[in-house]
Design an enzyme around this catalytic site. Structure first.
Site, PDB file in Angstrom:
ATOM      1  N   SER A 129      -2.160  -3.081  -3.890  1.00  0.00           N
ATOM      2  CA  SER A 129      -2.161  -4.416  -4.480  1.00  0.00           C
ATOM      3  C   SER A 129      -0.986  -4.583  -5.425  1.00  0.00           C
ATOM      4  O   SER A 129      -0.561  -3.647  -6.089  1.00  0.00           O
ATOM      5  CB  SER A 129      -3.460  -4.666  -5.253  1.00  0.00           C
ATOM      6  OG  SER A 129      -3.440  -5.959  -5.831  1.00  0.00           O
ATOM      7  N   LYS A 184     -10.552  -2.160  -2.403  1.00  0.00           N
ATOM      8  CA  LYS A 184      -9.481  -3.161  -2.313  1.00  0.00           C
ATOM      9  C   LYS A 184     -10.036  -4.509  -1.866  1.00  0.00           C
ATOM     10  O   LYS A 184      -9.603  -5.563  -2.351  1.00  0.00           O
ATOM     11  CB  LYS A 184      -8.412  -2.673  -1.320  1.00  0.00           C
ATOM     12  CG  LYS A 184      -7.291  -3.698  -1.027  1.00  0.00           C
ATOM     13  CD  LYS A 184      -6.556  -4.143  -2.285  1.00  0.00           C
ATOM     14  CE  LYS A 184      -5.227  -4.818  -2.027  1.00  0.00           C
ATOM     15  NZ  LYS A 184      -5.243  -5.966  -1.142  1.00  0.00           N
ATOM     16  N   HIS A 187     -11.625  -6.029  -4.836  1.00  0.00           N
ATOM     17  CA  HIS A 187     -10.513  -6.496  -5.684  1.00  0.00           C
ATOM     18  C   HIS A 187     -10.063  -7.877  -5.215  1.00  0.00           C
ATOM     19  O   HIS A 187      -9.897  -8.805  -6.010  1.00  0.00           O
ATOM     20  CB  HIS A 187      -9.354  -5.499  -5.611  1.00  0.00           C
ATOM     21  CG  HIS A 187      -8.032  -6.032  -6.072  1.00  0.00           C
ATOM     22  ND1 HIS A 187      -7.262  -6.894  -5.294  1.00  0.00           N
ATOM     23  CD2 HIS A 187      -7.331  -5.848  -7.206  1.00  0.00           C
ATOM     24  CE1 HIS A 187      -6.162  -7.220  -5.951  1.00  0.00           C
ATOM     25  NE2 HIS A 187      -6.179  -6.592  -7.112  1.00  0.00           N
ATOM     26  N   ASN A 188      -9.858  -8.031  -3.906  1.00  0.00           N
ATOM     27  CA  ASN A 188      -9.393  -9.307  -3.381  1.00  0.00           C
ATOM     28  C   ASN A 188     -10.440 -10.406  -3.553  1.00  0.00           C
ATOM     29  O   ASN A 188     -10.100 -11.564  -3.801  1.00  0.00           O
ATOM     30  CB  ASN A 188      -9.021  -9.170  -1.907  1.00  0.00           C
ATOM     31  CG  ASN A 188      -7.689  -8.463  -1.710  1.00  0.00           C
ATOM     32  OD1 ASN A 188      -7.252  -7.701  -2.566  1.00  0.00           O
ATOM     33  ND2 ASN A 188      -7.046  -8.703  -0.598  1.00  0.00           N
ATOM     34  N   GLU A 191     -10.201 -11.496  -6.997  1.00  0.00           N
ATOM     35  CA  GLU A 191      -8.968 -12.293  -7.055  1.00  0.00           C
ATOM     36  C   GLU A 191      -9.242 -13.737  -6.616  1.00  0.00           C
ATOM     37  O   GLU A 191      -8.797 -14.685  -7.263  1.00  0.00           O
ATOM     38  CB  GLU A 191      -7.916 -11.647  -6.149  1.00  0.00           C
ATOM     39  CG  GLU A 191      -6.593 -12.346  -6.062  1.00  0.00           C
ATOM     40  CD  GLU A 191      -5.692 -11.664  -5.045  1.00  0.00           C
ATOM     41  OE1 GLU A 191      -5.178 -12.360  -4.142  1.00  0.00           O
ATOM     42  OE2 GLU A 191      -5.512 -10.426  -5.132  1.00  0.00           O
TER      43      GLU A 191
END
Length: 483
Positions: A129, A184, A187-188, A191
């Site tokens: 990222s 991940k 995380h996205n 986001e």
């Protein structure tokens, strides 16, 4: 010719920048791209006179690497990854390592880890990222897969990763098989939530308060110097100040239809699979879907009525309320994301280090913020923390912020301004803190029409009952399941 420390396949922007980053940290890199002209252009331009070896076949790439060979794939997720794995396996030897640095879906990484290990090789699926700037200057890296691979890739990964104030790298081993790509993905998802919350704050200031882009730029500039300090607040500050060629704000000329690559949707689907109420991130995904209905929305605006926004209160006070609402909802976004990681860790047998994940997100990545240091402290103090909202620090922050948060959501509803993420976060908070929800009525309804049974507050948990509500049913009950 001396052999390279690592090989990389895929010379798009992210791949190129990771190669330049590795080389700048003292590592030699062999590169390959399916379009061979990209290799030639790269080694004769950006990579000229650097420890970067251009190769023009997979065989040449593999032969140019030190053992155990480490081959990193920076290609489009899906079939291209599977295709490259099949081509690489016959060329590699036992103990060699294949690394997928793309945005692969974690179930694919679970499958690929098992498959590659059966061939005697090691496999790593790593989240990367930070965008193109992060790839070049220091990304956040979230590797998972074959644990035996970690000692071999750790020096390279931690060298190229972003560093926090004390020099700690934003990269640590996450867990087995798909754990890295799962983290991940979450995380996205966070986001998506953060971006939607910021957009709602912008929309309130623009539509309800009638603020100019320059005035909002000043607000975001101030926010970025306080507890909301983060990469996304920082770039929003800069976007609002950016002028088009005619001197007007460029942001207001951009079509209001949002794109996406699917990782937010994967996060929401995973939450449904795990039975985790990921309401804020789900609303962020749905908001992008709604934005894409541009023509429908324009047509609907001509026939559907609603209030005209009009604000005559304390403008500065309301801006402070928006700040508090944004901060409180951001806490909920992370609380939900961490709840999903905890549930998935139980389902897949991953031993996730939740404080360590916050550290990995402190620098390099898109959701990096000062806020993450507080999350790391929360899990360092209590690794078994069931929900971030229960941590003393965040409990106090929510208590202090919720007055403004409620005023913002109420004003948005009254004035007809959509705030799906801010309001979903508040509803989750109120639901989570409520010892008694109306699901008792829901269970009665399910039992009435489908004999799905219910538990009683005056009996031990695990005992199920069925009522013949109409006098015409029987005593037979239906089976049920837990989401």
């Amino acid at each position: 010719m001396s052999k390279a420390d690592i090989g990389l396949i895929g010379l798009a922007v992210m791949g190129e920048n990771l190669v330049m980053n590795m080389e700048s940290e003292g590592y030699s890199v062999a590169v390959y791209n399916r379009t061979l002209a990209r290799v030639k252009d790269f080694v004769e331009s950006r990579a000229k006179e650097k420890k970067i070896i251009g190769t023009y076949s997979l065989e040449e790439l593999v032969q140019s690497l030190k053992k155990p060979r480490k081959v990193m794939l920076m290609v489009k997720a899906g079939q291209p990854v599977d295709s490259l794995i099949e081509q690489l396996i016959p060329l590699l030897e036992e103990g060699d390592i294949i690394i997928d640095g793309g945005n692969s879906h974690f179930p694919d990484t679970i499958r690929r880890t098992r498959y590659v290990e059966e061939k005697g090789l090691l496999y790593v699926g790593t989240g990367v990222s930070g965008g193109e700037e992060g790839a070049l200057l220091g990304p956040s890296l979230m590797p998972g897969g074959s644990p035996a691979a970690w000692p071999h890739i750790k020096p390279i990964f931690q060298a190229i990763a972003a560093k926090v104030e004390d020099g700690s790298p934003c990269c640590e081993w996450v867990g087995q098989d798909g754990a890295g790509h799962f983290v991940k993905m979450v995380h996205n998802g966070i986001e998506y939530g953060d971006m939607q919350l910021i957009c709602e704050a912008y929309h309130l200031m623009k539509v309800l308060l009638g603020m100019s882009s320059d005035a909002m730029h000043e607000v975001f500039k101030e926010w970025n110097e306080g507890e909301l300090d983060s990469y996304l607040i920082e770039i929003t500050r800069d976007i609002l100040a950016y002028k088009d060629e005619d001197g007007s704000p460029l942001v207001e000329k951009i079509l209001d239809t949002a794109g996406q690559k699917g990782t937010g949707k994967w996060t929401a689907v995973s939450a449904l699979d795990e039975g985790v109420p990921l309401t804020l991130i789900g609303e962020a995904v749905f908001s992008r879907f709604l934005s894409a209905l541009k023509e429908e929305r324009v047509a609907a605006s001509r026939v559907l009525s609603g209030p005209q926004p009009s604000f005559d209160g304390d403008k500065q006070g309301f801006i402070r309320d928006i700040q508090q609402a944004l901060y409180a909802a951001k806490i909920v976004s992370y609380a939900q994301g961490y709840s999903l990681m905890r549930a998935a860790a139980g389902s897949h047998g991953w031993d996730l280090n939740y404080g360590g994940i916050a550290l990995m997100w402190r620098g390099g990545c898109i959701i990096r913020s000062a806020f993450l240091g507080d999350i790391k402290k929360a899990f360092d103090q209590n690794p078994d923390l069931a929900n971030l909202l229960l941590d003393p620090f965040f409990k106090e922050k929510i208590a202090a912020a919720q007055g403004g948060w409620r005023r913002v959501c109420a004003a948005a509803m009254i004035h007809g301004i959509p705030v799906p993420a801010l309001s979903a976060a508040l509803s989750y908070y109120d639901g989570y803190r409520n010892p008694r929800l109306p699901a008792n009525l829901l269970q009665a309804q399910r039992d009435y029409f489908g004999a799905h049974t219910y538990e009683r507050v005056d009996r031990p948990r695990g005992e199920f009952f069925h009522t013949n509500w109409t006098g015409q049913g029987g005593s037979t009950s239906a089976s049920t399941y837990d989401a």
